[in-house]
Design a protein around this motif. Sequence first.
Motif, PDB file in Angstrom:
ATOM      1  N   ARG A  19     -15.621  67.835  20.410  1.00  0.00           N
ATOM      2  CA  ARG A  19     -14.791  67.156  19.420  1.00  0.00           C
ATOM      3  C   ARG A  19     -13.594  68.013  19.012  1.00  0.00           C
ATOM      4  O   ARG A  19     -13.746  69.140  18.541  1.00  0.00           O
ATOM      5  N   ALA A  20     -12.395  67.431  19.209  1.00  0.00           N
ATOM      6  CA  ALA A  20     -11.165  68.165  18.914  1.00  0.00           C
ATOM      7  C   ALA A  20     -11.102  68.543  17.437  1.00  0.00           C
ATOM      8  O   ALA A  20     -10.675  69.649  17.074  1.00  0.00           O
ATOM      9  N   GLU A  21     -11.553  67.647  16.550  1.00  0.00           N
ATOM     10  CA  GLU A  21     -11.435  67.901  15.109  1.00  0.00           C
ATOM     11  C   GLU A  21     -12.377  68.993  14.619  1.00  0.00           C
ATOM     12  O   GLU A  21     -12.158  69.585  13.562  1.00  0.00           O
ATOM     13  N   ASP A  22     -13.430  69.272  15.410  1.00  0.00           N
ATOM     14  CA  ASP A  22     -14.404  70.259  14.938  1.00  0.00           C
ATOM     15  C   ASP A  22     -13.826  71.667  14.877  1.00  0.00           C
ATOM     16  O   ASP A  22     -14.341  72.521  14.155  1.00  0.00           O
ATOM     17  N   ALA A  23     -12.738  71.902  15.644  1.00  0.00           N
ATOM     18  CA  ALA A  23     -12.129  73.233  15.599  1.00  0.00           C
ATOM     19  C   ALA A  23     -11.759  73.573  14.152  1.00  0.00           C
ATOM     20  O   ALA A  23     -11.924  74.710  13.716  1.00  0.00           O
ATOM     21  N   ARG A  24     -11.283  72.588  13.399  1.00  0.00           N
ATOM     22  CA  ARG A  24     -10.969  72.914  11.997  1.00  0.00           C
ATOM     23  C   ARG A  24     -12.157  72.662  11.071  1.00  0.00           C
ATOM     24  O   ARG A  24     -12.369  73.407  10.119  1.00  0.00           O
ATOM     25  N   PHE A  25     -12.962  71.645  11.379  1.00  0.00           N
ATOM     26  CA  PHE A  25     -14.063  71.339  10.451  1.00  0.00           C
ATOM     27  C   PHE A  25     -15.068  72.486  10.366  1.00  0.00           C
ATOM     28  O   PHE A  25     -15.468  72.894   9.284  1.00  0.00           O
ATOM     29  N   GLY A 506     -15.216  61.180  10.186  1.00  0.00           N
ATOM     30  CA  GLY A 506     -16.184  62.080  10.816  1.00  0.00           C
ATOM     31  C   GLY A 506     -16.651  61.544  12.159  1.00  0.00           C
ATOM     32  O   GLY A 506     -17.403  62.197  12.877  1.00  0.00           O
ATOM     33  N   GLN A 507     -16.197  60.341  12.507  1.00  0.00           N
ATOM     34  CA  GLN A 507     -16.675  59.693  13.740  1.00  0.00           C
ATOM     35  C   GLN A 507     -16.108  60.303  15.003  1.00  0.00           C
ATOM     36  O   GLN A 507     -16.634  60.077  16.088  1.00  0.00           O
ATOM     37  N   GLY A 508     -14.978  61.027  14.896  1.00  0.00           N
ATOM     38  CA  GLY A 508     -14.445  61.700  16.085  1.00  0.00           C
ATOM     39  C   GLY A 508     -13.317  60.981  16.780  1.00  0.00           C
ATOM     40  O   GLY A 508     -13.108  61.161  17.983  1.00  0.00           O
ATOM     41  N   HIS A 509     -12.523  60.190  16.035  1.00  0.00           N
ATOM     42  CA  HIS A 509     -11.434  59.442  16.678  1.00  0.00           C
ATOM     43  C   HIS A 509     -10.427  60.354  17.371  1.00  0.00           C
ATOM     44  O   HIS A 509      -9.838  59.984  18.374  1.00  0.00           O
ATOM     45  N   GLU A 510     -10.200  61.550  16.805  1.00  0.00           N
ATOM     46  CA  GLU A 510      -9.198  62.436  17.425  1.00  0.00           C
ATOM     47  C   GLU A 510      -9.608  62.782  18.855  1.00  0.00           C
ATOM     48  O   GLU A 510      -8.779  63.064  19.703  1.00  0.00           O
ATOM     49  N   VAL A 672     -21.366  59.303  20.936  1.00  0.00           N
ATOM     50  CA  VAL A 672     -22.221  58.129  20.735  1.00  0.00           C
ATOM     51  C   VAL A 672     -23.626  58.584  20.320  1.00  0.00           C
ATOM     52  O   VAL A 672     -24.220  58.055  19.372  1.00  0.00           O
ATOM     53  N   GLU A 673     -24.144  59.584  21.004  1.00  0.00           N
ATOM     54  CA  GLU A 673     -25.495  60.062  20.645  1.00  0.00           C
ATOM     55  C   GLU A 673     -25.512  60.632  19.233  1.00  0.00           C
ATOM     56  O   GLU A 673     -26.482  60.461  18.486  1.00  0.00           O
ATOM     57  N   GLY A 674     -24.424  61.304  18.861  1.00  0.00           N
ATOM     58  CA  GLY A 674     -24.330  61.825  17.488  1.00  0.00           C
ATOM     59  C   GLY A 674     -24.361  60.693  16.476  1.00  0.00           C
ATOM     60  O   GLY A 674     -25.023  60.786  15.435  1.00  0.00           O
ATOM     61  N   GLN A 675     -23.639  59.608  16.789  1.00  0.00           N
ATOM     62  CA  GLN A 675     -23.638  58.450  15.894  1.00  0.00           C
ATOM     63  C   GLN A 675     -25.041  57.861  15.764  1.00  0.00           C
ATOM     64  O   GLN A 675     -25.482  57.486  14.683  1.00  0.00           O
TER      65      GLN A 675
END
Length: 785
Positions: A19-25, A506-510, A672-675
């Motif tokens: 997930r691209a957004e996790d780098a900052r989260f 938090g769904q990961g759209h990025e 998807v599995e995370g969801q």
Amino acid sequence: MTDTLDEVRIGGLGASRRRAEDARFIRGRGTYVDDVVLPGMLHMEILRSPLAHARITSIDTSAAWAIPGVRLVLTGEMAAQRNLAWMPTLSYDTQAVLATDKVRFQGQEVACVVADDPYIARDAVEAIVVEYEALPPVVNPKQAMEPGAPVIRDDKEGQTDNLTYRWDVGDAAATERAFAEADTVSTLSLHYPRSHPSPLEPCGSIADFDVATGKLTIYMTSQAPHIIRSAVALVAELPEHMIRVISPDLGGGFGNKVPVYPGYVCSILCSILTGKPVKWVEDRSSNLSSTGFGRDMYLDGELALRSDGRILGVRMHVTTDQGAFFADAQPSKFKVGLLHSAFACYDVPVGHISAHGAYTNKAPGGVAYRCSFRVTEAMYFQERMVQAAADDLGMDQAEFRRINLLHDDAFPARTPFGFLVDSGQYGKCLQLGLDAIGYQDFVAEQAAARARGRLLGIGISTMTEPLGAGNSREYDILGIKMFDSAELRVHPTGKAMLRTGARSQGQGHETTWAQIVAHELGLPADDVVVEEGDTDTAPYGMGTYASRSTPVAGAAVSMVSRKIRAKARKLAAHLLEVSEEDVEWELGRFHVRGAPERGVTIQECAAAAYTNMPDGMEPGLEGNAYYDPPNLTWPFACYIAIVEVDPETGVWDVLRFVAVDDCGVRINPMIVEGQIMGGLTEAYAMASMQFQTYDAEGNIVGSNFMDYLLPTAWETPGFELHEVVTPCPHHPIGAKGIGECATVGGPAAFVNAVHDAIRHTGVRNVDMPLLPDRVWEALRTGHDY
Ligand code: MCN
């Protein structure tokens, strides 16, 4: 055709890309509303009612005004002078922004203070003196409907009782006939308790009204920033082009951040009145006691059955507890959201639902909590009724489902309440689940264990869910057109910027939107930056709820990418000096038909779009697309739980849980599995411990995490995940939504499993959450609980 291996390499469709957004989260570098600090910013705190039902006889704010650092004390009367006494709820009811005449639930907003810092604001709130004349509270919808019950909404013209709405759907007469022909009628009464989404980050906003330009900028926790902008424009009578809503990173939403809350309106008004930015961030207790409740629904359900196991008809009588304001996230035509999606996965010829709602002295309920508008209740009721019916017929619960589920050749199929379900392989999903859990072996083991005094149970839940909240030409779900949007700019160097009208919480759209662009254009996903949540830059969209982002915004991402590819093809023809018809596409590259070695990359086309376009072609490589889907998407799931109940204590443990999900083509299988795992955790929470309740005086019980229980990683069971892929026939890449399926379908699997374990007692129903004392009482007495 695209090459699968290449797709994985560039992070395209089907790649479990990180997930691209996790780098900052995960580095703590996300920017949430509370992280935003503006020059000269003031802080707002809200005074809430301690009583559930009372007349306000006076509000004295003088002591609060006298506290140094206090800039404004706002009451409902002052709000009324600015035409903001009332705000619309999601169902065309109105809710007081700040109470003036009466308070109608504990925690209702009565006044607010703006001060130099949040501590002064909090002290000043405590200095406001409100005198109340207590009125008898009503906290149960059935009592609220009794003659003589105090009328809660006496502010509404013509409202002489506590009835919020009545709604009927289906064919009552045909259903009556089906019941007359039935061999057996199976009945079940249930309550789905009130529940709260409780995202990690509560709600908040910073309103910044610029007196010089007249522009209002609002940073806020919103899952639907464009809709909020339109709502603010209409309610506050401000010009929409002078309003900018920025929804920065969100610490979860789960439906909690769809509605407008009084705190948002107050911060806007306070900024206009003070000429300064005003920040309001609620605390956990406020979030848990006044925002975004879901469920709270009672069912009396009946199934008409033939002795061979076929369901002939369904009847559901439903009562909803709306709390003090009708805030149900309902589509305009349907008073109980999409409750009538019940039995959509079964071949049931007829059905009838009659529903009514009641006002009570509780916080507004019925908000969409990970449920696609009341589908959580629909599927829970459905699957509990199905298990009871199988038991009543003395049939195996898996076999009963196998007989009644829609068969593969039934699609497209019309449901008893009018939806058109377009695709699915329900029998395959069920069988995969049964095989994975070892159903037949378990049934034998269960009997042997029971002989030794061990109470093992197995519960199944099979369900489909209408996901997408978009206009359907087949079935006009929402009464308004609903669509979503995407805008894509490919820069001269081949890097790209994508914006959509959705808003990830938090769904990961990025991550996933970049994967769709990678799939359509062959650009590496890492070269695509995705932005959402700013109305000044993103195209108009309807937001993220009802798992609509992939079905609608995701489709728009595909469409806009295809538009870009069409222009890139013209550029390729120009660069290759051939006609457009002689240009063929492969992932990331165009080549001359019959001469694969003569080609240009998509990046070369991007450069040409800005530096070497053919004469007469408009420069640039960018575009936008709006997607208005022809139908909802219909994912399917089969969830199976095995539990063991301790007969001495009523404690139940999950021994195994198998999930088979069909959400069509998976963009990112890991996400998807995370969801699914997140959704199942919430399902387990609802089945085992999570519920919101009030005492007889209307005091809320679960206003903190000591009383409102959520499972930690320690309690949460492991989940075994499997997939079936039935592409959605109308989605450009065949994807269906997934965000809510597990929360919607999961609870019944746990609850059915516990009931299977205690079925020898004759107990028909223990309501969620299945707290050990309830299960123990049921075991001891043989009575429902
Ligand atoms: N996805 C995919 N392939 C599919 C379907 C989805 O890879 N076939 C990906 C999507 O691209 C997206 C994610 O899975 O990254 C969820 O997609 P979707 O089902 O379209 O749902 P939305 O993005 O619209 O999210 C809404 C849904 C809802 S309604 C609630 S409530 C919810 C949920 O998602 N709230 C959440 N999941 C949540 N997850 C987190 N972390 N936080 C929340 O607040």
